[in-house]
Design an enzyme around this catalytic site. Structure first.
Site, PDB file in Angstrom:
ATOM      1  N   ALA A 107      -6.622  -4.557   7.311  1.00  0.00           N
ATOM      2  CA  ALA A 107      -7.567  -3.477   6.997  1.00  0.00           C
ATOM      3  C   ALA A 107      -8.830  -3.988   6.302  1.00  0.00           C
ATOM      4  O   ALA A 107      -9.758  -3.205   6.086  1.00  0.00           O
ATOM      5  CB  ALA A 107      -6.886  -2.433   6.112  1.00  0.00           C
ATOM      6  N   LYS A 133     -13.277  -0.255   6.358  1.00  0.00           N
ATOM      7  CA  LYS A 133     -13.919  -0.999   5.276  1.00  0.00           C
ATOM      8  C   LYS A 133     -14.982  -1.950   5.809  1.00  0.00           C
ATOM      9  O   LYS A 133     -16.099  -1.970   5.303  1.00  0.00           O
ATOM     10  CB  LYS A 133     -12.890  -1.811   4.477  1.00  0.00           C
ATOM     11  N   TRP A 149       0.868  -1.181   0.000  1.00  0.00           N
ATOM     12  CA  TRP A 149       0.000   0.000   0.000  1.00  0.00           C
ATOM     13  C   TRP A 149       0.904   1.231   0.000  1.00  0.00           C
ATOM     14  O   TRP A 149       1.788   1.338   0.866  1.00  0.00           O
ATOM     15  CB  TRP A 149      -0.894  -0.036   1.248  1.00  0.00           C
ATOM     16  N   ASP A 194      -0.697  -5.514   9.334  1.00  0.00           N
ATOM     17  CA  ASP A 194      -1.677  -4.488   8.979  1.00  0.00           C
ATOM     18  C   ASP A 194      -2.904  -5.229   8.448  1.00  0.00           C
ATOM     19  O   ASP A 194      -2.843  -5.875   7.394  1.00  0.00           O
ATOM     20  CB  ASP A 194      -1.077  -3.576   7.894  1.00  0.00           C
TER      21      ASP A 194
HETATM   22  C1  LMR Z   1      -6.869   2.304  -0.650  1.00  0.00           C
HETATM   23  O1  LMR Z   1      -5.841   1.617  -0.642  1.00  0.00           O
HETATM   24  O2  LMR Z   1      -7.424   2.675  -1.687  1.00  0.00           O
HETATM   25  C2  LMR Z   1      -7.498   2.703   0.647  1.00  0.00           C
HETATM   26  O3  LMR Z   1      -6.838   2.124   1.716  1.00  0.00           O
HETATM   27  C3  LMR Z   1      -7.651   4.170   0.784  1.00  0.00           C
HETATM   28  C4  LMR Z   1      -6.363   4.872   1.044  1.00  0.00           C
HETATM   29  O4  LMR Z   1      -6.305   5.603   2.043  1.00  0.00           O
HETATM   30  O5  LMR Z   1      -5.403   4.725   0.284  1.00  0.00           O
END
Ligand code: LMR
Length: 393
Positions: free
Chosen positions: A210, A243, A127, A208
């Site tokens: 999410a 989420k 991410w 992590d």
């Molecule tokens: C994403 O990866 O799209 C979400 O977790 C939103 C973000 O904050 O990046």
């Protein structure tokens, strides 16, 4: 003062929100930022959340401060949701945080207080916001191989070989489930092997999580992190409710730590509270109170689980539909991995140029690395999306 500054690079995910909003084309398709969308393309408030908000509205009598750990009943329930009974309560502590991002940030800062020289090992890819947060916390980072774009699978042997080079007390950042951005996940057996390596090399796991509930189910998605908790002496976990409770803007997350002893857990907890104090003091209450109301009431919890199950099942149907449409239009099984992946994302393996052509010529929006948010796929236009993707290949 500000003349010393230059503009930061725009966030590749968040920048898409504005681009999409300003696109007047009616048929535009939003596969960008990771928010759940229903059949109508909306991100609705879950019914279980709406109901709990009514309870909160009727019952709340004060808005005085709660303390640095926020709503402690929420902390307990979140620990149960993530860890089940995998770790003894005496060695576990948790504090509420402003979203999963807030949990990540305060945990990175805690680790910097504990081990300023540690390096954080992050998956390639990961991410995008992991890296700025690690850097802002003052820790170093290096990547480990994770994804084989050609096959859409996890490069597990390469991942293990890289992590075998880590130094004692280095931090291994793992996605608990529904890997963002690839959608390619570790098997339980692979979690076990990573756990063994972490113990052997005296590394420190940071999970992590999410998207719990968006992959295989609430318990199945936590099986890896739970297994790890039975193997390692200590670890930290950043959990997000954005989420799976659809409370994105309310900023609800939880930072959980496991320590080798109750005494060490107490000190780490006090340090974590002090990190929070130095950043924002106390987390926002509303969303966490709503989550606590849901998780403490068996009937409300069951209603919420049913909503999470429906979200997951819809995304699996969309995955299968897009993979089938791509097979038909490309005449190959190149994209079959989309049906095998789990969670909100898959990475298509397109070039940035192809992604930009999809945006310009077909009004299909995805992150530059060709990550798609499966929930944004229009149920009735999977053929159009597949045809457009094949057209830019
Ligand atoms: C994403 O990866 O799209 C979400 O977790 C939103 C973000 O904050 O990046």
């Amino acid at each position: 003062m500000f003349e010393t500054l230059t503009s930061p690079a725009p966030d590749k995910i968040l920048a898409l929100i504005a681009l999409l909003r300003d696109d007047p084309r009616q048929h535009k398709v939003d596969l960008g930022v990771g928010v759940y969308k229903d059949r109508e393309g909306r991100t609705p408030i879950m019914q279980s959340v709406r109901d709990a908000e009514q309870v909160l509205f009727a019952e709340q009598t004060t808005k005085t401060y709660l303390g640095l750990a926020g709503d402690t009943a929420f902390d307990t329930k979140m620990t149960e949701l993530v860890l089940g009974d995998a770790a003894p309560a005496a060695r576990v502590r948790a504090i509420q945080a402003p979203g999963g991002s807030g949990a990540l940030r305060i945990l990175f800062e805690l680790l910097r207080r504990a081990r300023p020289d540690a390096t954080v090992w992050v998956s390639d890819p990961t991410w995008p916001n992991h890296i700025p947060m690690i850097e802002a916390s003052g820790l170093k980072h290096v990547s480990y191989p994770y994804f084989d774009a050609a096959t859409g699978t996890v490069r597990f042997e390469a991942m293990l070989a890289a992590l075998a080079q880590a130094k004692p007390d280095d931090v291994v950042l793992l996605h608990g489930c529904c890997h963002n951005p690839t959608g390619a996940n570790l098997t339980l057996e692979q979690w076990r092997e990573i756990g063994k390596l972490i113990v052997e090399k005296r590394l420190f796991p940071f999970v992590d999580i999410a998207y719990q509930g968006f992959g295989e189910g609430l318990d199945a998605d936590a099986a890896g992190v739970r297994l790890l908790a039975t193997l390692v002496p200590s670890m930290v976990i950043a959990a997000s409710c954005s989420k799976n409770f659809s409370v994105y803007r309310d900023r609800v997350g939880c930072a959980i730590l496991l320590a080798p002893s109750a005494a060490e857990a107490d000190i780490a907890y006090a340090q974590l509270c002090s990190v929070a104090r130095a950043n924002y003091s106390m987390p926002p209450d509303h969303g966490a109170a709503v989550v606590r109301i849901i998780l403490t009431d068996p009937a409300r919890r069951a209603a919420w689980v049913a909503e999470v199950d429906a979200i997951r099942e819809r995304m699996i149907v969309l995955r299968e539909g897009l993979a089938a449409a791509l097979r038909k239009h490309s005449g190959s099984n190149r994209f079959d991995f989309i049906a095998r992946h789990r969670g909100m994302f898959s990475r298509l393996g397109l070039s940035v140029e192809q992604v930009h052509r999809l945006r310009a010529e077909h009004a299909i929006y995805m992150v530059d690395d060709s990550r798609i948010n499966v929930a944004g796929l229009p149920d009735d236009r999977l053929d159009d999306v597949a045809r457009a993707i094949v057209a830019v290949l």
